[in-house]
Every structure is written in structure tokens, then in C-alpha cells.
Design a protein around this motif. Structure first.
Motif, PDB file in Angstrom:
ATOM      1  N   ALA A   1      -7.582   7.910  -1.994  1.00 29.26           N
ATOM      2  CA  ALA A   1      -6.141   8.429  -2.335  1.00 29.26           C
ATOM      3  C   ALA A   1      -5.378   7.616  -1.384  1.00 29.26           C
ATOM      4  CB  ALA A   1      -6.186   9.978  -2.047  1.00 29.26           C
ATOM      5  N   PRO A   2      -4.176   7.214  -1.907  1.00 29.65           N
ATOM      6  CA  PRO A   2      -3.243   6.296  -1.511  1.00 29.65           C
ATOM      7  C   PRO A   2      -2.656   6.629  -0.284  1.00 29.65           C
ATOM      8  CG  PRO A   2      -2.836   6.614  -3.670  1.00 29.65           C
ATOM      9  CD  PRO A   2      -3.800   7.375  -3.317  1.00 29.65           C
ATOM     10  N   ARG A   3      -2.537   8.210   0.165  1.00 33.21           N
ATOM     11  CA  ARG A   3      -1.962   8.981   1.320  1.00 33.21           C
ATOM     12  C   ARG A   3      -3.095   9.419   1.998  1.00 33.21           C
ATOM     13  NH1 ARG A   3       2.264   7.798   0.158  1.00 33.21           N
ATOM     14  NH2 ARG A   3       4.061   8.406  -1.195  1.00 33.21           N
ATOM     15  N   GLY A   4      -4.358   9.111   2.023  1.00 27.19           N
ATOM     16  CA  GLY A   4      -5.556   9.553   2.377  1.00 27.19           C
ATOM     17  C   GLY A   4      -5.593   9.419   4.109  1.00 27.19           C
ATOM     18  N   ARG A   5      -6.302   9.781   4.490  1.00 26.80           N
ATOM     19  CA  ARG A   5      -6.781   9.838   5.715  1.00 26.80           C
ATOM     20  C   ARG A   5      -6.938   8.481   6.256  1.00 26.80           C
ATOM     21  NH1 ARG A   5     -11.742  10.212   8.326  1.00 26.80           N
ATOM     22  NH2 ARG A   5     -12.608  10.992   6.283  1.00 26.80           N
ATOM     23  N   LEU A   6      -7.724   7.645   5.614  1.00 28.52           N
ATOM     24  CA  LEU A   6      -7.987   6.277   6.014  1.00 28.52           C
ATOM     25  C   LEU A   6      -7.308   5.233   4.961  1.00 28.52           C
ATOM     26  CD1 LEU A   6     -11.951   6.582   6.321  1.00 28.52           C
ATOM     27  CD2 LEU A   6     -10.080   6.550   8.174  1.00 28.52           C
ATOM     28  N   SER A   7      -6.717   4.269   5.615  1.00 27.59           N
ATOM     29  CA  SER A   7      -6.179   3.083   4.729  1.00 27.59           C
ATOM     30  C   SER A   7      -7.346   2.259   4.171  1.00 27.59           C
ATOM     31  CB  SER A   7      -5.431   1.992   5.690  1.00 27.59           C
ATOM     32  OG  SER A   7      -6.471   1.471   6.615  1.00 27.59           O
ATOM     33  N   ALA A   8      -7.008   1.640   3.287  1.00 26.43           N
ATOM     34  CA  ALA A   8      -7.855   0.738   2.430  1.00 26.43           C
ATOM     35  C   ALA A   8      -8.828  -0.352   3.717  1.00 26.43           C
ATOM     36  CB  ALA A   8      -7.460  -0.102   1.695  1.00 26.43           C
ATOM     37  N   GLU A   9      -7.976  -0.856   4.653  1.00 29.88           N
ATOM     38  CA  GLU A   9      -8.329  -1.776   5.526  1.00 29.88           C
ATOM     39  C   GLU A   9      -9.662  -0.942   6.547  1.00 29.88           C
ATOM     40  OE1 GLU A   9      -5.487  -3.032   8.340  1.00 29.88           O
ATOM     41  OE2 GLU A   9      -6.436  -5.091   8.604  1.00 29.88           O
ATOM     42  N   GLN A  10      -8.915   0.226   7.029  1.00 30.90           N
ATOM     43  CA  GLN A  10     -10.033   1.238   7.596  1.00 30.90           C
ATOM     44  C   GLN A  10     -11.288   1.230   7.028  1.00 30.90           C
ATOM     45  OE1 GLN A  10      -7.049   4.149   8.529  1.00 30.90           O
ATOM     46  NE2 GLN A  10      -7.447   3.599  10.693  1.00 30.90           N
ATOM     47  N   ILE A  11     -11.310   1.545   5.732  1.00 32.89           N
ATOM     48  CA  ILE A  11     -12.327   2.031   5.197  1.00 32.89           C
ATOM     49  C   ILE A  11     -13.279   0.793   5.019  1.00 32.89           C
ATOM     50  CG2 ILE A  11     -13.341   2.386   2.777  1.00 32.89           C
ATOM     51  CD1 ILE A  11     -10.864   4.013   2.118  1.00 32.89           C
ATOM     52  N   ALA A  12     -12.786  -0.652   4.726  1.00 32.86           N
ATOM     53  CA  ALA A  12     -13.438  -1.563   4.602  1.00 32.86           C
ATOM     54  C   ALA A  12     -14.189  -1.895   6.038  1.00 32.86           C
ATOM     55  CB  ALA A  12     -12.491  -2.915   4.365  1.00 32.86           C
ATOM     56  N   ASP A  13     -13.301  -1.803   7.094  1.00 33.50           N
ATOM     57  CA  ASP A  13     -14.123  -2.065   8.436  1.00 33.50           C
ATOM     58  C   ASP A  13     -15.114  -1.172   8.815  1.00 33.50           C
ATOM     59  OD1 ASP A  13     -12.485  -4.153   8.981  1.00 33.50           O
ATOM     60  OD2 ASP A  13     -11.126  -3.085  10.310  1.00 33.50           O
TER      61      ASP A  13
END
Lengths: 202, 202, 202, 202
Positions: A178-190
Motif C-alpha cells: 500500500a503506497p501509504r503503508g508502514r514501509l517504503s518500497a526501499e525499506q521492504i527491499a532492504d
DNA sequence: TATGAATGAGCCTTCATTCAT
DNA sequence: CATGAATGAAGGCTCATTCAT
């Protein structure tokens, strides 16, 4: 589909609208599936009329192609650009995963459509270039893992399965991100990369 | 659909044929998508006649429900049975993943259909029980991770994301798993769990 | 189009109805032109429903093919049968012209359709076998003239032009011939042959 | 269609372009049939834009009318002019046939369109003047034959059928005549008349 | 004068389903 | 039980034409 206007002003408006149509198609295909989407669904999503829609597209299938091209082409270009630069396998893996998840985050609908139509894509000769793009991406990613193993940075008896695991978890992101979710895409990737590298054993 | 026969002999044949119809539907839905599958595709896949098909089903959607129930119900039952027994979080995780991948391996088509129709399933109230089953399964799996963290066996700042990673890699298996392939479902499960626990850093 | 029934009784009814559909198509195409005929025109002409029509045909174009095959195949067969027997060029010419005009008389609509769609037929590769049939017929007819000239029975400096004249006058018959008219097809044929042989100069 | 410009220079350009549009329509109608020709086919054939085309025509049907008028009006005028002069029936017949075939040769497309749409023309009240022109021409031609018989120049029991034969062979010319072919239109006309008068019997 | 975006009716065809036999 | 003919709504798409710019 009429050929695009040549006069710059009209051309620009045409291109803008066309992009909107493709975006609406991505959204609608993602929600209802390609076959489950009717032209009426698309005209509802675009605000165009039944006939007007065909100014901006050659047909429903051309719209699907456009959606998938918008997904694959920039991802592949970005991937190649990253791999062009020198870096350790770990850094390459991280950079690639970030780029990938960021792309998914901004192309959620496209990715969902891709996942849904995967089987159809494999069967029909018309989709060869999409299949080729997917295969290229997977090979480039697999190459990073392979080089990491050869360089002694990664330890795995089965890089191919590791690749499949990574593909599975990353691509699945489109289903829940979800775009406004807890984690950014970058964080998820990391975190995915950390998970893949170090696991969770205490 | 006519009501099933009551005389045991006829009943048995009826049930057998019905199971064949559902299996053929799973296969065909997996290949062409639910909406992309026509009744004609199904009569070609079953060898039945157009009218005959309707002896064994209430309609196309009933067939989709049957396919998804065949996927979810046994998996959930198996999951609950495993969790009923006492074990360490790691053992529970391993047993669950094995059962899960073995189920996917024997229900590839069903799983592919599930992945394809995921979005439709989320939207339509008619699919509440399928959604509930999926959610229950994910919660049970998430519970294992949670307990592992609480017990100090797993170290992760984000069990929810770990769950999503595991869901992604495991469910993705349906897309590429080949029955006669290099690895058995059990082996894949074990390697996935190893990966999740220990990572691949040298 | 569903495949034809196999049970003889149903098969017979199916074939009969299919023939009616082709006949109705010939009639309607002749009146309104192929492109000018809508599926609704055809359902009005057959009494079938929109969907029901597709039990008996693969589509509009298949109907056109069926109409033209019904025209060409028997004519060509008949022509070959006549030419198989020994006869003088004049007798062959007369027999052929009679058979031809009788065929046109019983296939007026088919012939009108053929004349109308002639240009389309020339352009599209899909119609190769129809073109071939027409060409074969014309060659066989031209051969008779040629042999007549060689045998000294016909005197003409340009058999090819004579053939074209004969083709023109005979094929045109479809445009005006009336089944209950003053002259039978056979009589018309005879007069055309007399005209061709002897002219009208007093 | 906007009303034609009044200023002479503009008017001339307008008329020239309009004639080009009608010529392109004749060509395209001949190739694809009237109903088979779309406005897009016409804009492709003229090089005009979609809107531009409507500057020079009132609609597709108006274009068909223009094509057929271009065919019939000069032919009828020429026919009447020829018949105005005194001559023997044979000379009239020859002069008429020459004029006719020369007109067909320079209006092949128009003639093909006429042949194709013949049936439609018969049915629709909108085409009364075209039908009348055709009928007038045929009557004038038939009159020549009739007078020839009455004058003892032609010997035929059935002038009407002779007329139909002549119409058939002459009109058919449009289907095969090639501008650069072996024979000129005048030569073809002469041979047809010779054939009609003397036949081919040795 | 000329453009091309937009319209919406109508096109051919496929669809899931029913039911007389 | 089983068949396949029949249905008619809905499918994707093309059409001739209009009109704001």
C-alpha cells in the motif's frame, strides 16, 4: 485507433490521454482480470465513450500489451543500468532489489496484471517479447547470485532455487503493498535482502 | 445440476465423474484463466457433451468454488492438525511448510487458479468463505512466526513482513514446480525454511 | 458452429436446416450484397434467432464460401462429365452452354452473388479455390472453342475474345432470368449458341 | 458538405478536388464494393483527412450517386447524339457499341460499381433516376435492333434476347478490359458487332 | 478552410445456460 | 440419464457522421 496527430499541441494532448487510458486499463485489469474486464468497464474507468476509446487503442489486447510493456521495459533498462556499474554482488543485489520494488510500488496494477496473465503469456506466441523480457530480467538477477557464490560472498547450494525464492517474495509485494503503508518500497527491499542474506535464526 | 443419485452404485459413479469435472476445470482454468475459459473449453477437456456437463455442475462459478474449496479445505485441516501437536516453533514452521508445498505440488492447477483470481476473490461478497480460509491459514502461519520470536527462537523486527516473504516464495512455487523435477516438494520446503532461518551470507 | 450431430436422424435434420440457411444466405446476399447483408437480415430470412444461426454456420464469410461452393463445384463436375464424352466441338459447346444456363437458372442467387463479389474474390488469398474453379471452367470452355477452330468448325480470329463474349452473355442471364419466364434455360442456351454460330445478319 | 465557394479561383480548385474524390471513390468502390468501403478507405485513397473529405461530399451515398451519374449521364447523352444522326441500323449499332465500349474503357471502375450494386439499385426508390437512365439506354439500343429487324437488315426471332446477349457481353468488358491490352475498346466493339452479325460458323 | 476528436448506433460473434426430446 | 438445439444478452469492435477548434 487513428494515427496520432502530428501537430505538437494535439500530439501532446493525445499522448497524455493515451497514457491515461493505459493507466485506467492497468487499474481495471488488475481489479477484474483481463478477461473479466469489459470494454464497458474501461469506458467507465476512462470517462470516454465506447467509440472514443478506440481513438487511443487498437483493441483490448493492445492495451494489455501496453500495460505489460510499461512494466517490463523500464525495469529492464534500469536493471541493465545498475549492472553496468561496478559493485560487489551484495551491493548489486541490494540495488537491484530496491529498484525492482520501487518499480513494483509505482506499477502495482501492472504487476498484478502480469502475475494474473502469466499463464496466458507463456502459451501464446504473440507474447514472445514479454516472455523474453521476463526471462532476461530473471537471468540478470540470477547472474548476480551466481557471481556472489563464485566470489565466495554467498553460500548456497542452489542459486536457482534462491532466485525463485527471491522472485516469489518480491513479485508478491504487488498483491499487498500500500503506497501509504508502514514501509517504503526501499525499506521492504532492504529487509528482504537482509532476510535473504542473514535469515531469522536467533 | 440434477441432484445426486441415491442408489450407492450410481452415486459412486456420479461422484467420480464429478471429481473428474472439477479436476478438468482446475486444469483449464489454470491454463486459460477463469474468465478466459468457455464452457466449450470445459466440454473439450472433459469429453462430456454440453448438456452432460450440467449434470455434474451448477454452472461455471460453482466449478470455481469447487476448485478453490478443494484447495483450501484440506490445507487448512492439515495445518490445524499439525498445530494441534506440540513442537518447537522451528519444527512447526518446517512441518507446516512441507505440508503446504506438498499440497501445492498436488494441487498446482488449483493454486494457479487461486493466484489468478485473487483480486476477484477479494472484491466479491460471494467468496467470503474462501477469503476467510486464506486469512485463517495466514494467521496460523503468522502465529508460528510470532511465537518463535516471543520464544527467542527467531530474530526479526518484523514478523509480518517475514510472513509475507514466506507466503510469496511458497505460493510462487505453483508457477514453476514440475512434478518430475530435480527437487521434491519436501526438499523445496526444507531449503526454503533453511533459507529463511539462516540466509545465504557466506 | 457446433460439430454436426452423429446420430443419423438428428444429422439429417441438421443437414437439411443447414442447407436452408445457405439457401437463405444466397437469396439475401443476392438482394443486398454480401457486405450489405447483416446477421439480422439473415435471421429474418431463416427464422432462426441470432445465436441459433451459429449452430449452422461458422460465420458470415463461411456462408459466402458455402454459397459459392454450391455454385462452382457441381458446375465444374458437370462440365467435366460432358467433356469426357466424345462429341463434335459444336455439340460440346451446345451441351456445355445448356448445362451452364440450367445451372444458373437453378442457382440464380448464387450466380448473382458470384458476380457481385467477383472483385473481392480476386483480391483475397482466402478465395483461391473459388478463383481456381472459375479459371478451370473458363479454360475448359475456351478449349472447346479452340478445338473447334483447329478442327475447322469455327471461324474466328480471336477465340479468347469469343470466349469472353460467351461468358458475358451467359453469366448475365442470372440478372434477368425468371423461372416462369417466356423461355426455358435450355432454350436460352440454344439461342445463344445459334447466335454465336450464325449471327443475325439477314 | 459546405456549399461550393463562389470566387472563381477557389471554385475551380474545389471542383477539381471534388472530381478527384469521386474518382477515388469509384476506384475504391470497384475494388471493395460500396458497403465494403469505409470512410477510412476513402481518406486513404484521397489523402484527405476525415473531416476534409466531408468538405467535398455529402456522405458516402452521395458519392455513389456521383459515381453512377458520371457513368450514365454522358453515355446517355452520347447515345442520343449518335441516334440523332441518320444511318443504317448496322451503322447505328456499330457506332453505339463503339461509344459504349469506349465509355466503359474510360469508366471501368464506374461500370464495375454499377454491376456490383445493380441489385441494390433495383430495390431502393432513391435510385429511380439511375434505373431510368439504364432503362433508357437499353431501350435505345433495343430500338436499333428492332428497326434493323423491321428493315430486314437483321434476322432474329427474338430481338429482346439478342439485346440481352449484347448487354451481357458488352457490360462484362469492364471486368477484364485492360487499358494497355492487346485490343482497343474500338476494336473490341467491332469484333463484338461482327460476331453478333455473322457468328463464327466456318 | 481544414482538422481530428468524439459520438453512439450498429456490426459480427461468443457466451453460459435451458429444455424438449 | 444424456443430448444438442436453441436462446438472447453481452462481448469486442467498426461505422458514417458531426462539430468545436
Amino acid at each position: 485507433m487513428s494515427s496520432p496527430p502530428t501537430r505538437p499541441v494535439l500530439r501532446a494532448r493525445y499522448e497524455r490521454r493515451r497514457a491515461e487510458v493505459v493507466a485506467a486499463a492497468a487499474r481495471t485489469f488488475a481489479q477484474r482480470g483481463y478477461h473479466g474486464t469489459s470494454i464497458d468497464d474501461l469506458i467507465a474507468a476512462t470517462g470516454l465513450t465506447r467509440g472514443g476509446l478506440y481513438h487511443y487503442m487498437d483493441g483490448k489486447e493492445a492495451l494489455l500489451i501496453a500495460v505489460l510493456d510499461e512494466l517490463m521495459d523500464p525495469l529492464l533498462a534500469r536493471t541493465r543500468a545498475i549492472l553496468d556499474g561496478p559493485a560487489t554482488p551484495e551491493d548489486h543485489l541490494r540495488a537491484l532489489t530496491r529498484a525492482w520494488l520501487e518499480h513494483i510500488a509505482t506499477h502495482r496494477d501492472h504487476m498484478v496484471v502480469f502475475n494474473q496473465e502469466r499463464r496466458t503469456l507463456e502459451r501464446d506466441p504473440a507474447w514472445k517479447h514479454i516472455r523474453a523480457a521476463r526471462r532476461d530480467f530473471e537471468r540478470l538477477l540470477g547472474g548476480v547470485l551466481q557471481r556472489g557464490v563464485e566470489a565466495g560472498a554467498f553460500r548456497t547450494t542452489d542459486p536457482q532455487l534462491t532466485l525463485l525464492a527471491l522472485l516469489g517474495m518480491a513479485n508478491y509485494t504487488a498483491q499487498w503493498y500500500a503506497p501509504r503503508g508502514r514501509l517504503s518500497a526501499e525499506q521492504i527491499a532492504d529487509r528482504y535482502v537482509d532476510l535473504l542474506l542473514d535469515g531469522i535464526r536467533a
